[in-house]
Design an enzyme around this catalytic site. Structure first.
Site, short mmCIF file in Angstrom:
data_model
loop_
_atom_site.label_atom_id
_atom_site.label_comp_id
_atom_site.label_asym_id
_atom_site.label_seq_id
_atom_site.Cartn_x
_atom_site.Cartn_y
_atom_site.Cartn_z
N ALA A 11 40.91 34.15 33.90
CA ALA A 11 40.15 34.31 35.14
C ALA A 11 40.87 33.69 36.33
CB ALA A 11 38.76 33.70 34.97
N HIS A 12 40.29 33.90 37.50
CA HIS A 12 40.89 33.50 38.77
C HIS A 12 41.17 32.00 38.85
CE1 HIS A 12 37.07 31.81 40.35
NE2 HIS A 12 36.52 32.79 39.65
N ASN A 13 42.32 31.69 39.39
CA ASN A 13 42.77 30.32 39.63
C ASN A 13 43.05 29.51 38.37
OD1 ASN A 13 40.96 30.88 42.33
ND2 ASN A 13 42.75 29.58 42.75
#
EC number: 2.3.1.191
Length: 329
Positions: A243-245
Site C-alpha cells: 500500500a501507499h507510502n
C-alpha cells in the site's frame, strides 16, 4: 531439446559424482514423477524414502544426507541441493518468446520517449511522454508505461503490466503478468456533512530498486506524497498488496496473498508468510519473520519470528495453541 550427460552436469555443478549412468538427461523432475531420462534432487531426509522407487537416472543430493547409488544410477553430492537444482533449471530453461521486430508496429511510443539500445516493445504496448527505457528493456505485448517513468537496464515487464506516471524502476527487474505499479493508494475520509467519502489525492510515486521480482496480479500503490519504496533484491509473490507510502528494505520476501497497509516499514531481509496482514504505520525490523496467516498489529523486533492473529512471539503462540488443545481434551 537440450540433453546432457551426467558428467557434463557434474562439471557444471562442480559436485562429487558417485556412481554412473549412460542415460542422457533431458531435464529435471521431482522424485515421484521422474522418468529414466530425468535428474531429480533430494534436499531433505524426508525424501530419501522415495529414491528407491524413483525412475530418475540421477539425483542431486545434499552433502549431509546419507544415500547410496544403485546400478546404472548416479548421485551428485553438493553442499545445497536446492541451489544446485536452481542452476540445473536455468540450464534447461527454454528460451523466452522471440520478437520479430524490436518495436512492433502496433505499439504506441510517444515521440519524446527515450528507448535504450537493444530494448524491445511488443504489440499493443503504450509508452508515454518523456518515458525513459534503459538498455535491453523488454516490454511484452499489452504493457503500458505512463508519462515520465524511468525504467533501468535489462528490466522485463510481462503482458498486462501497467506502470503509472512518474515511477522509477531499477535495472534487472522482472514484473510478471498483470502487475500494477503506481495505482492510487487507498485514501478516503468522511465528508463534512457525513453523507459520503472524500478521496485523498495520491500525488507521490513508486520507486523500485534493482533485481526486484514481482509476481502476477500484485500491486504496489503510489504514495500519498513522497514515495512507496521497494528495495533492491526484494521478491514479491503473486496476489500481494503493497500500500501507499510503505517502504521495503533490501532482499525482503512477501509470499502470496500477503499485504502491507499504508506506511508500513520493513527492514532488510524481512520475510512475510502467505496471507499475512500488516497493520498501517507498523515497523518490522531487519531479519524478522511473520508466519503465514498472521496479523501484525504492533512493531516486530529485529530477528524476531511472530505468529498468529494478532501476531506475537512464535514460541509463546505455539505454547498457547498447545494449551488450548489440552483444554479441549
Amino acid at each position: 531439446m537440450k540433453s546432457y550427460t551426467i558428467q557434463e552436469i557434474n562439471d557444471f555443478l562442480n559436485g562429487e559424482l558417485i556412481g554412473s549412468t549412460d542415460q542422457h538427461i533431458d531435464g529435471p523432475e521431482e522424485l515421484q514423477k521422474a522418468k529414466t531420462n530425468h535428474i531429480t534432487f533430494i534436499g531433505s531426509t524426508k525424501y530419501v524414502k522415495y529414491w528407491a522407487d524413483s525412475k530418475a537416472c540421477a539425483a542431486i543430493v545434499n552433502a549431509n544426507i546419507k544415500i547410496e547409488p544403485d546400478d546404472k544410477r548416479a548421485l551428485i553430492i553438493v553442499p545445497n541441493a536446492d541451489l544446485a537444482m536452481a542452476k540445473i533449471l536455468e540450464l534447461f530453461n527454454p528460451p523466452a518468446p522471440e520478437f520479430e521486430l524490436d518495436i512492433h508496429p502496433t505499439a504506441v511510443v510517444h515521440e519524446t520517449a527515450t528507448i535504450g539500445e537493444g530494448s524491445k516493445i511488443g504489440a499493443n504496448c503504450y509508452v508515454g511522454k518523456n518515458v525513459v527505457l534503459g538498455k535491453g528493456v523488454t516490454l511484452y505485448p499489452n504493457v503500458c508505461v505512463f508519462d515520465e517513468t524511468i525504467i533501468g537496464d535489462q528490466t522485463i515487464a510481462w503482458s498486462g503490466t501497467v506502470i503509472r506516471e512518474r515511477c522509477i524502476i531499477g535495472s534487472h527487474c522482472i514484473f510478471h503478468t498483470n502487475v500494477s505499479i503506481g495505482a492510487d493508494g487507498f485514501g478516503y475520509r468522511p465528508s463534512d456533512d457525513g453523507r459520503g467519502l472524500v478521496k485523498i489525492p495520491q500525488i507521490g510515486n513508486v520507486i523500485i530498486g534493482h533485481f526486484v521480482e514481482i509476481g502476477a496480479n500484485s500491486c504496489v500503490d503510489r504514495a500519498k506524497f513522497s514515495s512507496t519504496i521497494v528495495g533492491d533484491g526484494c521478491k514479491i509473490d503473486n496476489l500481494v498488496q503493497v500500500a501507499h507510502n510503505s517502504v521495503m528494505g533490501r532482499s525482503c520476501i512477501m509470499a502470496g496473498h500477503s499485504g502491507l497497509a499504508g506506511s508500513v516499514t520493513l527492514g532488510d531481509g524481512v520475510i512475510i508468510g502467505g496471507s499475512a496482514s500488516i497493520k498501517d504505520h507498523t515497523t518490522i525490523h531487519s531479519g524478522a519473520t511473520v508466519g503465514a496467516g498472521s496479523g501484525v498489529m504492533n512493531d516486530v523486533a529485529a530477528g524476531q519470528t511472530v505468529l498468529g492473529y494478532p501476531a506475537q512471539d512464535a514460541k509463546k503462540m505455539l505454547k498457547q495453541w498447545v494449551a488450548m488443545r489440552r483444554l479441549t481434551k
